[in-house]
Motif scaffolding. Structure first.
Motif, PDB file in Angstrom:
ATOM      1  N   ASP A  77       0.876  -1.107   0.033  1.00 25.20           N
ATOM      2  CA  ASP A  77      -0.100   0.015   0.005  1.00 25.20           C
ATOM      3  C   ASP A  77       0.834   1.290  -0.151  1.00 25.20           C
ATOM      4  OD1 ASP A  77      -2.417  -1.224   0.000  1.00 25.20           O
ATOM      5  OD2 ASP A  77      -2.473  -1.352   2.130  1.00 25.20           O
ATOM      6  N   LEU A  78       0.243   2.254  -0.710  1.00 29.09           N
ATOM      7  CA  LEU A  78       1.103   3.712  -0.680  1.00 29.09           C
ATOM      8  C   LEU A  78       0.130   4.575  -0.004  1.00 29.09           C
ATOM      9  CD1 LEU A  78       2.237   3.716  -4.561  1.00 29.09           C
ATOM     10  CD2 LEU A  78       3.414   2.846  -2.453  1.00 29.09           C
ATOM     11  N   HIS A  79       0.823   5.461   0.782  1.00 26.25           N
ATOM     12  CA  HIS A  79       0.151   6.560   1.705  1.00 26.25           C
ATOM     13  C   HIS A  79       0.820   7.868   1.288  1.00 26.25           C
ATOM     14  CE1 HIS A  79      -2.975   3.924   3.227  1.00 26.25           C
ATOM     15  NE2 HIS A  79      -2.031   3.104   3.769  1.00 26.25           N
ATOM     16  N   PRO A  80       0.101   8.773   0.344  1.00 23.47           N
ATOM     17  CA  PRO A  80       0.825  10.165   0.128  1.00 23.47           C
ATOM     18  C   PRO A  80       0.789  11.257   1.240  1.00 23.47           C
ATOM     19  CG  PRO A  80      -1.532  10.028  -0.999  1.00 23.47           C
ATOM     20  CD  PRO A  80      -1.429   8.755  -0.087  1.00 23.47           C
ATOM     21  N   VAL A  81       1.802  12.071   1.126  1.00 18.76           N
ATOM     22  CA  VAL A  81       2.043  13.425   1.824  1.00 18.76           C
ATOM     23  C   VAL A  81       1.919  14.461   0.859  1.00 18.76           C
ATOM     24  CG1 VAL A  81       3.410  14.389   3.549  1.00 18.76           C
ATOM     25  CG2 VAL A  81       3.272  12.099   3.590  1.00 18.76           C
ATOM     26  N   PHE A  82       1.164  15.191   1.093  1.00 22.28           N
ATOM     27  CA  PHE A  82       0.835  16.387   0.172  1.00 22.28           C
ATOM     28  C   PHE A  82       1.643  17.544   0.592  1.00 22.28           C
ATOM     29  CE2 PHE A  82      -3.076  14.114  -0.241  1.00 22.28           C
ATOM     30  CZ  PHE A  82      -2.959  13.691  -1.567  1.00 22.28           C
ATOM     31  N   LEU A  83       2.595  18.088  -0.368  1.00 20.06           N
ATOM     32  CA  LEU A  83       3.432  19.383   0.103  1.00 20.06           C
ATOM     33  C   LEU A  83       3.174  20.306  -0.913  1.00 20.06           C
ATOM     34  CD1 LEU A  83       6.928  17.700   0.192  1.00 20.06           C
ATOM     35  CD2 LEU A  83       5.178  18.013   1.947  1.00 20.06           C
ATOM     36  N   ASN A 125       8.375  17.681   8.284  1.00 29.60           N
ATOM     37  CA  ASN A 125       8.572  16.351   8.919  1.00 29.60           C
ATOM     38  C   ASN A 125       7.478  16.211   9.876  1.00 29.60           C
ATOM     39  OD1 ASN A 125      11.855  15.041   9.625  1.00 29.60           O
ATOM     40  ND2 ASN A 125      11.601  16.629   8.275  1.00 29.60           N
ATOM     41  N   LEU A 126       6.614  17.219  10.493  1.00 24.22           N
ATOM     42  CA  LEU A 126       5.679  16.998  11.226  1.00 24.22           C
ATOM     43  C   LEU A 126       4.372  16.569  10.283  1.00 24.22           C
ATOM     44  CD1 LEU A 126       3.819  17.486  13.805  1.00 24.22           C
ATOM     45  CD2 LEU A 126       3.517  19.877  12.952  1.00 24.22           C
ATOM     46  N   ARG A 127       4.316  16.930   9.131  1.00 23.22           N
ATOM     47  CA  ARG A 127       3.352  16.479   8.225  1.00 23.22           C
ATOM     48  C   ARG A 127       3.577  14.915   7.872  1.00 23.22           C
ATOM     49  NH1 ARG A 127       1.981  19.572   3.902  1.00 23.22           N
ATOM     50  NH2 ARG A 127       2.229  21.242   5.043  1.00 23.22           N
ATOM     51  N   PHE A 128       4.672  14.540   7.730  1.00 23.54           N
ATOM     52  CA  PHE A 128       5.082  13.392   7.394  1.00 23.54           C
ATOM     53  C   PHE A 128       4.694  12.401   8.872  1.00 23.54           C
ATOM     54  CE2 PHE A 128       7.063  14.345   3.842  1.00 23.54           C
ATOM     55  CZ  PHE A 128       7.510  13.171   2.777  1.00 23.54           C
ATOM     56  N   ALA A 129       5.034  12.907   9.963  1.00 26.59           N
ATOM     57  CA  ALA A 129       4.739  12.400  11.073  1.00 26.59           C
ATOM     58  C   ALA A 129       3.094  12.085  11.576  1.00 26.59           C
ATOM     59  CB  ALA A 129       5.317  12.986  12.249  1.00 26.59           C
TER      60      ALA A 129
END
Length: 493
Positions: A77-83, A125-129
């Motif tokens: 599974d893939l889970h995206p982080v948006f920037l 880094n907070l967003r990724f966490a």
């Protein structure tokens, strides 16, 4: 893709292992390229794994469907982080690639210590966490990769999310005299100590980390010898170890033996009139030492004119960070050097340097590996350098030679088993090494390459993953149940 496994490995990296592009018909998704994707995709396959990272796409892409379709094919599974565009500029291009990348590669003069970069790095880094906390569970093993996300475990702990977290740094870790120039040095070193295990490519990198820790965190204590040491800090035990990354040896070896690749390799040799081929393959980056390598080739033909028309140097430069002026300037410098040297030595029927600025499909690259009589892998500084290992794995005839920079992480392993180490700054020394290699006894070449290939075969990508998981969580790959595919013997492209 539904996950039925109780034990899962969660990989977190700056980028997802896919690339998204938009055309007239909409968005399309393709499997990504690069060492990390090559290393971990088969590890997660059909083992209930997750991969978290930036998708590199605009918000209007139908990511749920695109990534869902990819997950079905990939087996995880893939889970995206948006920037945002501003975050991409400040966190990725800024902090990661204008500060950490040059500093950790001993190019501190290229650093741009802009405070806004640091703030953006922390925000991302907070967003990724947050995404990691949302999609993981208590029993998961979180494996965070590389310099973009050194603060992720710190952010998770601040959120009250307890997870077993390991971190692996793919690039070198600098010595204290270099690391201490970083304005946020204390915060970075303490953030790394929030991981349960911090992994490095070489003993030297781990030693540098411990020395920086001693200078900046006086209440931390380390003990032990060997690959892994223990660190006591804030009533916790952290481990730091060296885990040299590798490749899927069998995949490269079997591909190099395939009929179509053998045919392509012969066509390459035929096109170069069966002269000895020296090969360089690099992403276009100032750390790779391509200009210095070209000067070594110039020096080779100046010092040993008898090798003119007997050797051809093929340099493949893979496009990278093309929007950054510094990289465009490097591309121009390389092209000018190639023109100068070819103009200086070209004779009817022979061009000394064949330069290609493009990405090669895997099978074509392996054909070049197989065709080459020598590989010239001479970065000015490199965490590991998998090209050196790929070349040896693809050299199924065991007739090739590897010239390797003493400043590449791979030198720690391969110098003992047959690689010829060179100083990339010493153009005369590199030229002399090539000249000696050209006339080296055939049996000696065979013996060296056989030892190189045996070492890489034994210490392959699966050994790397096993060693890290064993140190981090007392787990091995076999502890992550597999569904249908035995990736240890499968060939992937």
């Amino acid at each position: 893709m539904q996950n039925s496994f109780s034990v899962r490995l969660v990989v977190v990296s700056n980028r997802l292992p896919v690339s998204l592009a938009r055309d007239d018909k909409g968005w399309t998704v393709k499997a990504g390229a690069g060492g990390l994707v090559t290393a971990l995709a088969p590890v997660l396959m059909n083992r209930g794994g997750l991969w978290i990272g930036w998708a590199g796409a605009a918000a209007d892409a139908d990511l749920k469907k695109l990534l869902g379709d990819f997950s079905q094919d990939a087996g995880y599974d893939l889970h995206p982080v948006f920037l945002s565009q501003e975050e991409i500029g400040d966190y990725y291009h800024g902090f990661s690639n204008e500060i950490i990348w040059p500093l950790f590669h001993d190019f501190q003069a290229r650093c741009n210590f802009k405070p806004a970069y640091w703030r953006s790095y922390l925000d991302v880094n907070l967003r990724f966490a947050e995404v990691t906390a949302r999609h993981s569970r208590d029993s998961d093993y979180i494996w965070v990769h590389d310099y973009h996300l050194m603060h992720l475990a710190f952010m998770l702990r601040n959120m009250g999310v307890e997870r077993n977290c390991g971190f692996f740094l793919h690039i070198p870790f600098p010595s204290p005299d270099i690391f201490l120039k970083l304005p946020w040095r204390d915060k970075i070193i303490r953030a790394l100590l929030e991981y349960d295990l911090v992994g490095f490519q070489t003993h030297r990198d781990r030693r540098n980390f411990v020395e920086c820790m001693e200078a900046l965190v006086p209440d931390a204590r380390h003990s032990g010898r060997g690959n892994i040491v223990s660190i006591s800090w804030k009533n916790r035990t952290i481990r730091a170890g060296s885990f040299p990354i590798s490749i899927d040896f069998n995949s490269f070896a079997s591909m190099a033996a395939a009929k179509d690749v053998v045919k392509s390799a012969e066509e390459i040799r035929e096109a170069l009139r069966h002269r000895k081929i020296i090969l360089g393959v690099d992403r276009l980056d100032y750390t790779k030492g391509i200009p210095e390598r070209l000067e070594s080739i110039r020096q080779l033909f100046l010092s040993y004119p008898d090798l003119c028309e007997k050797l051809t140097f093929v340099q493949i430069a893979v496009p990278s960070r093309e929007v950054i002026p510094e990289y465009l300037a490097l591309k121009t410098e390389i092209e000018q050097l190639v023109g100068e040297i070819n103009g200086q030595f070209t004779r009817p029927g022979w061009i000394p340097i064949h330069y290609q600025y493009r990405s090669l499909p895997r099978r074509e690259l392996v054909a070049y590996y197989r065709a080459a009589d020598m590989a010239l892998v001479t970065p000015l500084r490199d965490g590991m350098n998998l090209v050196a290992k790929e070349y040896c794995a693809a050299n199924v005839t065991q007739s090739g030679m590897l010239f390797l920079s003493e400043f590449a992480g791979a030198a720690a392993q391969l110098q003992k088993v047959g690689a010829t180490l060179v100083n990339p700054h010493d153009v005369e020394g590199v030229a002399r090494a090539i000249q000696r290699g050209f006339y080296l006894d055939t049996r000696e070449r065979h013996s060296r390459m056989a030892k190189l290939r045996d070492s890489i075969r034994r210490n392959n990508i699966f050994w790397w993953v096993d060693s890290f998981l064993q140190a981090a969580f007392a787990r091995q790959l076999d502890d992550f149940p597999q569904d249908t595919v035995d990736f240890r013997t499968s060939t992937y492209e």
